[in-house]
Design a protein around this motif. Structure first.
Motif, mmCIF file in Angstrom:
data_model
loop_
_atom_site.group_PDB
_atom_site.id
_atom_site.type_symbol
_atom_site.label_atom_id
_atom_site.label_comp_id
_atom_site.label_asym_id
_atom_site.label_seq_id
_atom_site.Cartn_x
_atom_site.Cartn_y
_atom_site.Cartn_z
ATOM 1 N N GLU A 274 0.849 -1.193 0.000
ATOM 2 C CA GLU A 274 0.000 0.000 0.000
ATOM 3 C C GLU A 274 0.877 1.232 0.000
ATOM 4 O OE1 GLU A 274 -3.146 0.039 2.920
ATOM 5 O OE2 GLU A 274 -3.053 -2.147 3.055
ATOM 6 N N THR A 275 0.401 2.289 -0.612
ATOM 7 C CA THR A 275 1.189 3.507 -0.733
ATOM 8 C C THR A 275 0.420 4.717 -0.211
ATOM 9 O OG1 THR A 275 0.344 3.857 -2.967
ATOM 10 C CG2 THR A 275 2.425 2.660 -2.765
ATOM 11 N N THR A 276 1.158 5.739 0.175
ATOM 12 C CA THR A 276 0.553 7.036 0.447
ATOM 13 C C THR A 276 0.253 7.681 -0.904
ATOM 14 O OG1 THR A 276 2.713 8.108 0.467
ATOM 15 C CG2 THR A 276 1.867 7.298 2.583
ATOM 16 N N PRO A 277 -0.621 8.713 -0.933
ATOM 17 C CA PRO A 277 -0.928 9.361 -2.218
ATOM 18 C C PRO A 277 0.315 9.832 -2.962
ATOM 19 C CG PRO A 277 -2.506 10.053 -0.558
ATOM 20 C CD PRO A 277 -1.468 9.223 0.163
ATOM 21 N N ALA A 278 1.346 10.266 -2.238
ATOM 22 C CA ALA A 278 2.563 10.744 -2.881
ATOM 23 C C ALA A 278 3.346 9.634 -3.571
ATOM 24 C CB ALA A 278 3.455 11.445 -1.851
ATOM 25 N N MET A 279 3.058 8.371 -3.217
ATOM 26 C CA MET A 279 3.777 7.247 -3.817
ATOM 27 C C MET A 279 2.882 6.333 -4.639
ATOM 28 S SD MET A 279 7.021 7.455 -3.278
ATOM 29 C CE MET A 279 7.525 5.774 -3.658
ATOM 30 N N ARG A 370 2.392 1.437 4.865
ATOM 31 C CA ARG A 370 2.121 2.263 3.692
ATOM 32 C C ARG A 370 3.441 2.870 3.229
ATOM 33 N NH1 ARG A 370 -2.805 6.226 4.000
ATOM 34 N NH2 ARG A 370 -2.769 5.854 1.762
ATOM 35 N N VAL A 371 3.701 2.769 1.948
ATOM 36 C CA VAL A 371 4.979 3.204 1.409
ATOM 37 C C VAL A 371 5.001 4.720 1.266
ATOM 38 C CG1 VAL A 371 6.594 3.017 -0.519
ATOM 39 C CG2 VAL A 371 5.224 1.028 0.165
ATOM 40 N N THR A 372 5.942 5.363 1.954
ATOM 41 C CA THR A 372 6.214 6.786 1.813
ATOM 42 C C THR A 372 7.497 6.955 1.017
ATOM 43 O OG1 THR A 372 7.513 6.844 3.852
ATOM 44 C CG2 THR A 372 5.137 7.232 4.062
#
Length: 484
Positions: A274-279, A370-372
């Motif tokens: 899962e990623t943050t919106p920036a990633m 979550r991937v930042t």
């Protein structure tokens, strides 16, 4: 006195830690019932509506485990409810009645999912292709102490319907299937009679099979279903939920292409990070890069085509962490591909080819966070064994770096990278609400969203209260000993 105190303490321990006090049921679950006890199961049975083209009839059967104390659902937009058994209407939601463990809701719902790149599903006079999120309920629930419930959805076809139901997509209508077994797992190509499949079926299955054998990061499903979309729908492909085992690809898509959509969508089935919106760009950028690399290693494209794809100058100055500033959705595909290629080349060079970008994805998946951008840069450096933090940050947010293509020119890219495949975490995209807004994503390329369900704090306070009482008793006992 000590005997009485000890007896009292034992009794208090028994009472405070009993299953009743903790809000859980005593005794082990019956064999074969573990998944049922831990999840709220909902099955959507799909039936075509011949007299209402553009809609399907859905019967949702909900099974509630005993420790879920409250459950309500909301239907998709445009729904007409036909029947409710074990459910009561409450505004725009339906609540399970009393202690009912099973409930059914029958409704009609429109089919025709459109994304940034066009219409992906449809219901016509002769056939239906749908994605699960079009028919699925949005749920909220409460539970006592015990295992955190999950929302476990499945699709089925009504009796008499000819078609295939996967986990996140379904097709109804005249069709043929083409199966393939790869390393003990299955790949099934579902080809509607209404589609004109341009590439050879064998070529499609060969391409996906090669990608499956060469990929190491993420979930490896025991059955992948590839739904061929009739040509009249949007070109390209669609994955209803990243990490799930169903993909939809337009019948006109070629195999021998640097943007081989059949492989691109397969790569999405392995993406459980899962990623943050920036990633968010990482899902598409990595899928597109590995699509080019895998198609090249399989002999589907030549070296010049591969290099041209991974060194593209399109959107090269885009800040991938700021999607609102992109000039169209292509940045995550084009610059994303180049950034991943550049990082892959640097990692291979730093490790004498022993580590690759696939190992980075594997670590990110196993971290379960979550991937930042920070976590991404740290992971790249850890895999490379060298500090690449500044390089990664500049690559992602600034002008795309050059790609050391000579490092990636070896056709022996069949092994995409080393990865530890033991005890991989399976990702579940919970279809639940944490607020009145839906938590189910219908993002264009199948990005899924997870949401936290409404939590009954009663159980947590029960545990904390028990620990508090025990602490008081133990302190009091220690004081009495000192006095003696």
């Amino acid at each position: 006195m000590r005997t009485q105190m000890s007896a009292g303490l034992v009794c208090l321990l028994l009472v405070c830690t009993s299953p009743v006090a903790l809000g859980v049921e005593s005794g082990p679950p019956a064999q074969g019932s573990v998944d049922h006890d831990r999840s709220i199961a909902v099955q959507y049975t799909i039936d075509r509506e011949p007299n209402q083209t553009g809609h399907v009839r859905v019967t949702a059967t909900i099974e509630r485990p005993r420790h879920v104390t409250g459950l309500s659902v909301r239907t998709p937009a445009g729904t007409t409810v036909l029947r409710a058994d074990g459910l009561q209407s409450d505004g725009d939601r339906w609540r399970l009645s009393g202690d009912a463990r099973t409930a059914q809701l029958t409704y009609t719902v429109p089919v025709g999912l459109s994304t940034t790149f066009g219409q992906r599903t449809a219901d016509t006079h002769n056939w239906t292709l749908l994605a699960r999120q079009e028919v699925s309920l949005r749920a909220r629930w409460r539970w006592h102490v015990g295992p955190r419930p999950t929302w476990n959805e499945s699709l089925a076809l009504a009796p008499g319907q000819s078609g295939v139901a996967g986990r996140t997509a379904a097709y109804i209508g005249p069709h043929e299937t083409e199966p393939r077994t790869v390393d003990g797992d299955r790949i099934t190509l579902i080809v509607p009679a209404a589609s004109d499949l341009r590439p050879n079926r064998t070529a499609v299955l060969d391409s996906i099979s090669h990608a499956k054998r060469a990929s190491t990061a993420g979930t490896e499903h025991d059955h992948i279903r590839v739904f061929v979309a009739p040509n009249e729908l949007a070109p390209g492909g669609y994955t209803p939920s990243n990490g799930a085992s169903d993909v939809i690809v337009n019948a006109g898509e070629p195999v021998q292409s640097p943007v081989n959509v059949w492989v691109h969508e397969y790569r999405h089935t392995r993406q459980t990070f899962e990623t943050t919106p920036a990633m968010d760009w990482l899902s598409e950028g990595s899928a597109d890069y590995h699509t080019a690399a895998l198609t090249y290693s399989a002999g589907g494209i030549d070296e010049d085509q591969f290099h041209e794809r991974i060194t593209t100058e399109r959107h090269e100055s885009a800040d991938l962490t700021q999607p609102d500033t992109w000039q169209g959705p292509g940045a995550q595909y084009h610059k994303g591909t180049r950034v991943v290629a550049a990082i892959d080349a640097r990692v291979r060079q730093a490790t004498d080819g022993n580590q690759t970008f696939e190992a980075i994805l594997d670590r990110l998946t196993r971290r379960g966070e979550r991937v930042t951008l920070r976590l991404f840069a740290e992971t790249v450096s850890a895999v490379a064994g060298d500090d690449l933090d500044a390089f990664v940050r500049q690559a992602v947010t600034g002008t795309a770096p050059s790609v050391q293509t000579d490092t990636l020119s070896d056709r022996n890219l069949r092994r995409s990278g080393t990865a530890d495949t033991t005890d991989r975490r399976a990702n579940a995209a919970l279809s639940v609400d944490s607020s009145p807004a839906t938590a189910t994503s219908t993002d264009d390329e199948g990005k899924h969203g997870t949401a936290r369900s409404v939590t009954d704090r009663h159980g947590e306070w029960t545990v904390l209260g028990t620990l508090g009482i025990l602490s008081v008793v133990l302190v009091d006992r220690q004081r009495r000993r000192k006095r003696l």
